[in-house]
Design a protein around this motif. Structure first.
Motif, PDB file in Angstrom:
ATOM      1  N   UNK A  82       0.883  -1.335   0.055  1.00 14.95           N
ATOM      2  CA  UNK A  82      -0.109   0.096  -0.060  1.00 14.95           C
ATOM      3  C   UNK A  82       0.900   1.482  -0.227  1.00 14.95           C
ATOM      4  N   UNK A  83       2.132   1.313   0.620  1.00 14.96           N
ATOM      5  CA  UNK A  83       2.802   2.361   0.574  1.00 14.96           C
ATOM      6  C   UNK A  83       3.330   2.836  -0.658  1.00 14.96           C
ATOM      7  N   UNK A  84       3.157   1.897  -1.691  1.00 11.05           N
ATOM      8  CA  UNK A  84       3.681   2.293  -3.203  1.00 11.05           C
ATOM      9  C   UNK A  84       2.774   3.060  -3.548  1.00 11.05           C
ATOM     10  N   UNK A  85       1.387   2.821  -3.307  1.00  9.16           N
ATOM     11  CA  UNK A  85       0.058   3.617  -3.878  1.00  9.16           C
ATOM     12  C   UNK A  85       0.158   4.866  -2.989  1.00  9.16           C
ATOM     13  N   UNK A  86       0.374   5.080  -1.882  1.00  5.41           N
ATOM     14  CA  UNK A  86       0.700   6.473  -1.134  1.00  5.41           C
ATOM     15  C   UNK A  86       1.701   7.377  -1.800  1.00  5.41           C
ATOM     16  N   UNK A  87       2.627   6.639  -2.075  1.00  3.39           N
ATOM     17  CA  UNK A  87       3.782   7.721  -2.603  1.00  3.39           C
ATOM     18  C   UNK A  87       3.700   7.888  -4.190  1.00  3.39           C
ATOM     19  N   UNK A  88       3.085   7.055  -4.822  1.00  9.39           N
ATOM     20  CA  UNK A  88       2.739   7.244  -6.208  1.00  9.39           C
ATOM     21  C   UNK A  88       1.874   8.243  -6.293  1.00  9.39           C
ATOM     22  N   UNK A  89       1.056   8.787  -5.400  1.00 10.22           N
ATOM     23  CA  UNK A  89      -0.124   9.549  -5.539  1.00 10.22           C
ATOM     24  C   UNK A  89       0.386  10.959  -5.085  1.00 10.22           C
ATOM     25  N   UNK A  90       1.659  11.356  -4.716  1.00  9.30           N
ATOM     26  CA  UNK A  90       2.009  12.470  -3.938  1.00  9.30           C
ATOM     27  C   UNK A  90       2.043  13.641  -4.898  1.00  9.30           C
ATOM     28  N   UNK A  91       2.202  13.511  -6.315  1.00  9.46           N
ATOM     29  CA  UNK A  91       2.370  14.329  -7.058  1.00  9.46           C
ATOM     30  C   UNK A  91       1.483  14.436  -8.575  1.00  9.46           C
ATOM     31  N   UNK A  92       0.734  13.270  -8.692  1.00 11.22           N
ATOM     32  CA  UNK A  92      -0.096  13.286  -9.760  1.00 11.22           C
ATOM     33  C   UNK A  92      -1.311  14.139  -9.425  1.00 11.22           C
ATOM     34  N   UNK A  93      -1.491  15.100 -10.737  1.00  9.06           N
ATOM     35  CA  UNK A  93      -2.707  16.116 -10.548  1.00  9.06           C
ATOM     36  C   UNK A  93      -2.044  17.434  -9.634  1.00  9.06           C
ATOM     37  N   UNK A  94      -0.843  17.005  -9.162  1.00  8.18           N
ATOM     38  CA  UNK A  94      -0.664  18.526  -8.289  1.00  8.18           C
ATOM     39  C   UNK A  94       0.254  19.497  -9.272  1.00  8.18           C
ATOM     40  N   UNK A  95      -0.394  20.602  -9.546  1.00 17.99           N
ATOM     41  CA  UNK A  95       0.395  21.771 -10.338  1.00 17.99           C
ATOM     42  C   UNK A  95       1.505  22.351  -9.765  1.00 17.99           C
ATOM     43  N   UNK A  96       2.686  21.943 -10.061  1.00 16.65           N
ATOM     44  CA  UNK A  96       3.971  22.589  -9.461  1.00 16.65           C
ATOM     45  C   UNK A  96       3.963  24.103  -9.926  1.00 16.65           C
ATOM     46  N   UNK A  97       4.071  24.697  -8.985  1.00 12.20           N
ATOM     47  CA  UNK A  97       4.242  26.142  -8.950  1.00 12.20           C
ATOM     48  C   UNK A  97       5.657  26.516  -9.589  1.00 12.20           C
ATOM     49  N   UNK A  98       5.930  27.982  -9.860  1.00  8.48           N
ATOM     50  CA  UNK A  98       7.187  28.348 -10.181  1.00  8.48           C
ATOM     51  C   UNK A  98       8.286  28.233  -9.190  1.00  8.48           C
ATOM     52  N   UNK A  99       9.668  27.858  -9.546  1.00  6.18           N
ATOM     53  CA  UNK A  99      10.462  27.292  -8.488  1.00  6.18           C
ATOM     54  C   UNK A  99      10.718  28.680  -7.572  1.00  6.18           C
ATOM     55  N   UNK A 100      10.658  29.742  -8.039  1.00  5.67           N
ATOM     56  CA  UNK A 100      11.104  31.084  -7.509  1.00  5.67           C
ATOM     57  C   UNK A 100       9.944  31.187  -6.306  1.00  5.67           C
ATOM     58  N   UNK A 101       8.756  31.215  -6.555  1.00  5.53           N
ATOM     59  CA  UNK A 101       7.412  31.159  -5.526  1.00  5.53           C
ATOM     60  C   UNK A 101       7.717  30.167  -4.699  1.00  5.53           C
ATOM     61  N   UNK A 102       8.102  28.926  -5.055  1.00  6.61           N
ATOM     62  CA  UNK A 102       8.017  27.814  -4.134  1.00  6.61           C
ATOM     63  C   UNK A 102       9.094  28.076  -3.122  1.00  6.61           C
ATOM     64  N   UNK A 103      10.166  28.441  -3.482  1.00  9.06           N
ATOM     65  CA  UNK A 103      11.397  28.786  -2.501  1.00  9.06           C
ATOM     66  C   UNK A 103      11.108  29.989  -1.714  1.00  9.06           C
ATOM     67  N   UNK A 104      10.297  31.110  -2.387  1.00  9.92           N
ATOM     68  CA  UNK A 104      10.017  32.050  -1.420  1.00  9.92           C
ATOM     69  C   UNK A 104       9.072  32.023  -0.593  1.00  9.92           C
ATOM     70  N   UNK A 105       8.025  31.090  -0.885  1.00  6.78           N
ATOM     71  CA  UNK A 105       6.967  31.135   0.085  1.00  6.78           C
ATOM     72  C   UNK A 105       7.143  29.824   1.166  1.00  6.78           C
ATOM     73  N   UNK A 106       7.814  28.678   0.658  1.00  6.13           N
ATOM     74  CA  UNK A 106       8.002  27.554   1.368  1.00  6.13           C
ATOM     75  C   UNK A 106       9.362  27.475   2.009  1.00  6.13           C
ATOM     76  N   UNK A 107      10.237  28.301   1.585  1.00 15.08           N
ATOM     77  CA  UNK A 107      11.532  28.130   1.869  1.00 15.08           C
ATOM     78  C   UNK A 107      11.927  28.238   3.546  1.00 15.08           C
ATOM     79  N   UNK A 108      11.335  29.075   4.335  1.00 12.21           N
ATOM     80  CA  UNK A 108      11.349  28.889   5.801  1.00 12.21           C
ATOM     81  C   UNK A 108      11.196  27.241   6.116  1.00 12.21           C
ATOM     82  N   UNK A 109      10.024  26.774   5.960  1.00 15.10           N
ATOM     83  CA  UNK A 109       9.573  25.789   6.234  1.00 15.10           C
ATOM     84  C   UNK A 109      10.692  24.471   5.761  1.00 15.10           C
TER      85      UNK A 109
END
Length: 468
Positions: A82-109
């Motif tokens: 089942x863990x294979x299903x959980x991890x395969x689902x992580x990014x399917x259908x997930x719209x990736x933001x621009x790297x700059x925004x991802x780093x600026x917003x999520x960088x501290x975390x």
């Protein structure tokens, strides 16, 4: 073992999930602790199974509790699938933001999350080298158990079952599952204590009173006016059921991951493996590569899915079902005998891991996160003691109206976090690395990584005046 036994074992797990939900509704303390139904059902299965009820009986009566040995055997094998299903689902259908925004917003975390994860390796390996191996004879690989169990959770621990066995540390599986349970419990209980503390001390900018926790959050039952669909139909059932279509995408992701892993195993054997007698990939489980397969599928879909056939809510539903069954089956097949035989190391790993997470959250959170440090940092604390779902739950309790950037920042963090630690490639390879190269070289590496992300968070992100 017949398919009928496998099917019946899954049916019993489904029934235990429903019973677990009813128990949660009837016992207020379980609502206040926000315990997942899958964990309650898992505890019930453990009590009624061979490890508790089975050991209380004599003369072979109810050796497997109210279940059968075949059913328990099926449950023991489910988490690794089942863990294979959980991890395969992580990014399917997930719209990736621009790297700059991802780093600026999520960088501290990102900085805080990585610091906590690397630090868990540091204290775990130090504890193993100084106490667990010399005094209790545990494998040096025990140094990776805190990160595997606390950040990775039940799924990652279960996914590494074959790795533990192949590397001669079979007791690592039960210890990891037990630690994952301690992690979730401590994440929820201590997390709620800190939420109440933050509300009374004014540490939170969004939560003023502990009584603000809603009926929906406590019981897990969504009021009728707030209910929404678990997914949107993107294909006509006349051609293919939407649920089946999304399952197909997940299956393709897992298959791509399998091909990639086999390719790395072959390449390793053909190059440095046979020459230096160093083998890593043959001990790495499938699930991190299933995640990479999901990323590849998503990249393909983002370029060629002109009809937008992928619905992220449907993927989340499938992932949630797999995770619920994973946790309950892992708990139902847990060996208390193994934990009992290693009870002191188990307690030491638990105490050290919990203490480290509390300290790093309260000390580094304000220093690394320039605004809404509690709202955002509590998510990292929840993930570092339980799983990502624990962190999200705590953030929603603290910020139910989403006034802070916590959820968005946490989501962006996961994109750069999950592929490596918390069940990613580094987590999956940590045990083989320690066995192959020794604990000391790995300890030096994680100390350097902890220092680097500590400095990144405090000297770069922590110096920013505003969040934008």
């Amino acid at each position: 073992m017949s398919l009928q036994i496998v099917g019946f074992a899954v049916i019993i797990l489904a029934a235990l999930l429903v019973i677990g939900k009813l128990i949660r509704l009837k016992i207020p303390i379980l609502q206040k602790l926000f315990l997942p139904t899958s964990l309650i059902g898992g505890f019930l299965a453990l009590l009624l199974g061979p490890e508790v009820l089975g050991r209380l009986t004599t003369d072979g009566f109810l050796d497997a509790g109210f279940f059968t040995e075949d059913m328990v055997e099926v449950w023991a094998g489910l988490p690794e699938l089942l863990i294979n299903i959980v991890f395969a689902c992580l990014f399917i259908g997930f719209i990736l933001p621009k790297p700059r925004k991802m780093w600026r917003v999520g960088g501290p975390q990102i900085a805080l999350g990585y610091t906590i994860s690397w630090a868990q390796y540091v204290v775990g390996i130090l504890l193993t080298l100084t106490v667990l191996t010399p005094f209790f004879g545990l494998s040096p690989a025990a140094g990776a158990l805190i990160e595997i169990s606390f950040v990775g959770g039940h799924g990652t621990a279960a996914g590494l079952q074959s790795t533990f066995e192949e590397l001669g540390f079979s007791e690592g599986y039960d210890l990891a599952i037990g630690l994952a349970t301690v992690g979730i419990l401590s994440g929820v209980v201590i997390g709620m204590i800190m939420v109440n503390w933050a509300a009374r001390k004014g540490k939170s900018q969004t939560l003023r009173h502990p009584d603000e926790i809603s009926f929906e959050q406590r019981t897990g039952i969504i009021n009728k006016e707030h209910r929404k669909s678990a997914g949107t139909k993107t294909t006509s059932p006349l051609s293919i059921e939407p649920f089946a279509f999304h399952l197909g995408l997940i299956g393709i992701s897992i298959f791509i991951g399998y091909v990639l892993l086999e390719a790395f195993v072959w390449l390793e054997d053909a190059t440095y493996g046979s020459a230096l007698d160093i083998y890593l990939f043959e001990y790495v489980p499938l699930f991190p590569f299933a995640m990479i397969g999901g990323i590849i599928v998503q990249i393909f879909l983002s370029r060629f899915d002109y009809h937008e056939l992928v619905d992220r809510d449907t993927i989340n539903t499938i992932q949630g079902v797999a995770l619920d069954f994973l946790i309950i089956s892992a708990m139902a097949s847990l060996s208390l005998q193994v934990i009992g035989a290693n009870i002191i190391p188990f307690i030491l790993l638990s105490i050290v891991g919990i203490a480290l997470n509390i300290f790093l959250f309260l000390y580094l959170g304000p220093k690394m996160i320039p605004s809404y440090w509690f709202e955002r940092g509590i998510g990292d604390f929840g993930q570092s003691t339980g799983v990502a779902a624990t962190g999200i739950m705590l953030m929603r309790i603290v910020d139910p109206e989403n006034k802070s950037p916590a959820l968005n920042a946490f989501g962006y963090k996961q994109i750069l976090f999950e592929p490596m630690v918390g069940g990613g490639l580094v987590t999956a390879a940590s045990v083989p690395f320690i066995i192959q190269f020794g604990a000391i070289p790995v300890l030096i590496a994680v100390i350097l990584l902890t220092t680097a992300f500590w400095l990144l968070g405090t000297l770069y992100f922590g110096k920013r005046k505003e969040f934008d």
